[in-house]
Design a protein around this motif. Structure first.
Motif, PDB file in Angstrom:
ATOM      1  N   ARG A 112      -4.167 -35.549 -16.348  1.00 59.75           N
ATOM      2  CA  ARG A 112      -4.720 -35.834 -15.025  1.00 59.75           C
ATOM      3  C   ARG A 112      -5.152 -34.511 -14.404  1.00 59.75           C
ATOM      4  O   ARG A 112      -4.362 -33.595 -14.289  1.00 59.75           O
ATOM      5  N   GLU A 167     -10.896 -34.100  -6.348  1.00 64.04           N
ATOM      6  CA  GLU A 167     -12.193 -33.850  -6.985  1.00 64.04           C
ATOM      7  C   GLU A 167     -12.973 -32.765  -6.234  1.00 64.04           C
ATOM      8  O   GLU A 167     -12.950 -32.700  -5.008  1.00 64.04           O
ATOM      9  N   PHE A 202     -16.489 -42.128  -8.061  1.00 68.31           N
ATOM     10  CA  PHE A 202     -15.210 -42.801  -7.823  1.00 68.31           C
ATOM     11  C   PHE A 202     -15.341 -44.006  -6.900  1.00 68.31           C
ATOM     12  O   PHE A 202     -14.544 -44.940  -6.977  1.00 68.31           O
ATOM     13  N   MET A 223      -7.417 -45.605 -17.182  1.00 64.09           N
ATOM     14  CA  MET A 223      -7.076 -45.321 -15.795  1.00 64.09           C
ATOM     15  C   MET A 223      -6.862 -46.633 -15.049  1.00 64.09           C
ATOM     16  O   MET A 223      -7.823 -47.281 -14.612  1.00 64.09           O
ATOM     17  N   VAL A 240      -6.619 -43.960  -6.138  1.00 63.66           N
ATOM     18  CA  VAL A 240      -8.031 -43.587  -6.043  1.00 63.66           C
ATOM     19  C   VAL A 240      -8.220 -42.534  -4.951  1.00 63.66           C
ATOM     20  O   VAL A 240      -8.945 -41.541  -5.143  1.00 63.66           O
ATOM     21  N   TYR A 297       0.167 -44.060 -10.520  1.00 64.45           N
ATOM     22  CA  TYR A 297      -0.992 -44.059 -11.424  1.00 64.45           C
ATOM     23  C   TYR A 297      -0.853 -45.064 -12.568  1.00 64.45           C
ATOM     24  O   TYR A 297      -1.570 -44.980 -13.556  1.00 64.45           O
ATOM     25  N   THR A 338      -9.615 -36.327 -15.892  1.00 66.67           N
ATOM     26  CA  THR A 338      -9.779 -37.431 -14.944  1.00 66.67           C
ATOM     27  C   THR A 338     -11.208 -37.951 -14.930  1.00 66.67           C
ATOM     28  O   THR A 338     -11.442 -39.169 -14.837  1.00 66.67           O
ATOM     29  N   ARG A 339     -12.181 -37.062 -15.049  1.00 63.02           N
ATOM     30  CA  ARG A 339     -13.586 -37.508 -15.055  1.00 63.02           C
ATOM     31  C   ARG A 339     -13.895 -38.327 -16.301  1.00 63.02           C
ATOM     32  O   ARG A 339     -14.596 -39.339 -16.235  1.00 63.02           O
ATOM     33  N   LEU A 390     -12.277 -41.734 -15.922  1.00 59.80           N
ATOM     34  CA  LEU A 390     -13.053 -42.574 -15.012  1.00 59.80           C
ATOM     35  C   LEU A 390     -14.282 -43.135 -15.718  1.00 59.80           C
ATOM     36  O   LEU A 390     -14.568 -44.337 -15.627  1.00 59.80           O
ATOM     37  N   GLU A 430      -6.096 -40.316  -3.906  1.00 58.78           N
ATOM     38  CA  GLU A 430      -5.579 -39.027  -4.377  1.00 58.78           C
ATOM     39  C   GLU A 430      -6.541 -38.376  -5.363  1.00 58.78           C
ATOM     40  O   GLU A 430      -6.718 -37.145  -5.344  1.00 58.78           O
ATOM     41  N   GLU A 431      -7.163 -39.174  -6.219  1.00 57.25           N
ATOM     42  CA  GLU A 431      -8.134 -38.622  -7.179  1.00 57.25           C
ATOM     43  C   GLU A 431      -9.354 -38.066  -6.444  1.00 57.25           C
ATOM     44  O   GLU A 431      -9.890 -37.010  -6.808  1.00 57.25           O
TER      45      GLU A 431
END
Length: 468
Positions: free
Chosen positions: A206, A340, A349, A70, A333, A199, A302-303, A306, A335-336
């Motif tokens: 994602r 979540e 994050f 990422m 970041v 990204y 995504t988790r 990360l 947007e993530e």
């Protein structure tokens, strides 16, 4: 003579529609191409464009690598050039393209799932279909496949297939062309490429889908087929020639997967031999991760990305620490965080970043749950600080969490007509309605002095569940 001219004209009239279609297919790929083609084409443009941003770290590999690394969590000078379905064959030419048009990076991280060290499964349907590589490169790949008698490339009609793709003939594109009604995929494909820009090239898995395995998976053997072994070494040689530090990473797998003693011995033997030939390379094998941080048996969600990226950054800070944060990195970041839906992962994050999380807790459960997050290893290095303000006690318990240890976020919380109000300095106040048995959360981007998002969580069955 007239008859010959008439024949030529007739042939031209017959061939004209075919030529027009071929020219359209060649000149408007984003209008109709499907699946991963827009990402392959983005990758082609990115690697073959000179004078852009300088990157310290490049990621090479397949879809597992694309999903895992990422860039927004690693550094603003990390670029993920891994492509779904590719092997060391394609990745050699990806690196070749990059070095022909851009300065060499300081480090290159390489990861492949085992299947892409053993056979091609997307050479024709993605590599050739998308025209990611040049005719010269495609011919060289085919020549090497013939030399090594690689059956996953040398299909029954591989010569005709090669000619059809190189000439953009409709027999290879008519299905996607008709399904797209000529140009109906353009906007979606352009949006996909814009997301690649945001990204840093990461596009696989994602999101928050969680893997639900049907049983245990045992890996019994590890091997690399001769063609892919030769290209793996070509990648290493290219890195050596350009003084690029190589990291070979065996990515985490979900915890329902195990590896036999024989597999481990074969893995260690292969990479041990590589290290003898290329002593400066570094090889790391990560442990299994909880299956919940995967979207399937191979790709981290995504988790998972990360968690892996933060662990990698801690292992090799010289490649990722001390880099200036780019606007794209911050936007990604943000947007993530917006996407979540679990409070512990929102907090994760912000670790090490200039963010502040402010919480209004009317559940009475936050402190105990936060302790569990720390005990379970999800959270670390961030302190939950209670805001001791007598004026606010009647409307809720308030806490703040600083991502980088700074308490410089310019905001205030005050009570107005029995409800809490949140206000950034110099901005209008926002009503913060948090009902009984609920938890309200604000995420502040300190660098841009803006509220990233506001979320509510309801306490249900000993867990905090996001509430719309």
């Amino acid at each position: 003579m007239k008859q010959i001219v008439k024949l030529i004209i007739k042939c031209g009239c017959v061939m004209l529609p075919l030529l027009v279609v071929c020219m359209y297919i060649r000149s408007h790929p984003l209008a109709f191409m499907d699946n991963e083609a827009p990402h392959y084409l983005w990758n082609k443009i990115k690697t073959n464009t000179a004078g852009g941003q300088t990157y310290d770290v490049l990621i090479l590999g397949d879809s597992a690598a694309n999903a895992a690394y990422m860039p927004e969590a690693l550094s603003g000078t990390t670029l993920n050039l891994a492509l779904g379905g590719t092997t060391p064959v394609e990745n050699y030419y990806t690196l070749q393209d990059w070095l022909a048009h851009n300065p060499a990076p300081k480090a290159c991280y390489i990861s492949f799932q085992d299947s892409h060290l053993q056979k091609e499964d997307c050479f024709w349907t993605r590599t050739m279909y998308s025209h990611r590589y040049t005719l010269r490169q495609n011919l060289e790949m085919l020549k090497k496949a013939i030399e090594y008698k690689e059956p996953s490339i040398l299909t029954e009609h591989y010569v005709l297939d090669f000619i059809s793709y190189e000439l953009f003939l409709p027999n290879k594109y008519i299905t996607s062309f008709m399904n797209a009604s000529f140009n109906q995929r353009y906007q979606g494909n352009r949006s996909a490429q814009q997301a690649d820009d945001l990204y840093g090239g990461r596009y696989i898995a994602r999101g928050l889908n969680e893997y639900v395995p049907s049983g245990e998976i045992v890996n019994e053997k590890f091997y690399v087929n001769p063609l892919f072994d030769s290209y793996y070494r070509k990648i290493l040689e290219l890195c050596y020639e350009n003084q690029i530090q190589v990291h070979i990473i065996k990515l985490p797998y979900p915890d329902n997967m195990s590896f036999t003693k024989e597999y481990t011995e074969e893995f260690n033997c292969y990479f041990g031999e590589l290290k003898k030939e290329y002593p400066d390379i570094k090889v790391d094998r990560f442990p299994v991760y909880p299956k919940e941080v995967f979207s399937d048996s191979v790709h981290m969600n995504t988790r998972g990305a990360l968690s892996f990226s933060m662990a990698l950054k801690e292992m090799y800070p010289e490649d990722f620490e001390g880099k200036s944060v780019t606007p794209e990195q911050t936007m990604a970041v943000n947007e993530e965080i917006k996407a979540e839906n679990k409070i512990e992962w929102i907090i994760k994050f912000i670790i090490g970043r200039p963010y502040t999380v402010v919480i209004c807790d009317n559940t009475g459960e936050l402190q105990e749950m936060y302790s569990l997050f720390v005990q379970n290893g999800i959270l670390s290095s961030v302190e939950l600080v209670k805001l001791d303000d007598e004026e606010l006690r009647e409307v809720g318990d308030f806490y703040r969490i600083s991502g980088n240890g700074s308490h410089s976020a310019d905001f205030s919380i005050f009570e107005e007509e029995g409800r809490p109000m949140f206000q950034m300095q110099g901005q209008d106040a926002t009503s913060w309605d948090v009902a009984e048995n609920m938890l309200g959360l604000m995420v502040i981007d300190n660098a841009n002095r803006s509220i990233v998002c506001q979320k509510k969580f309801r306490y249900v069955d000993a867990a905090l569940v996001v509430s719309n």
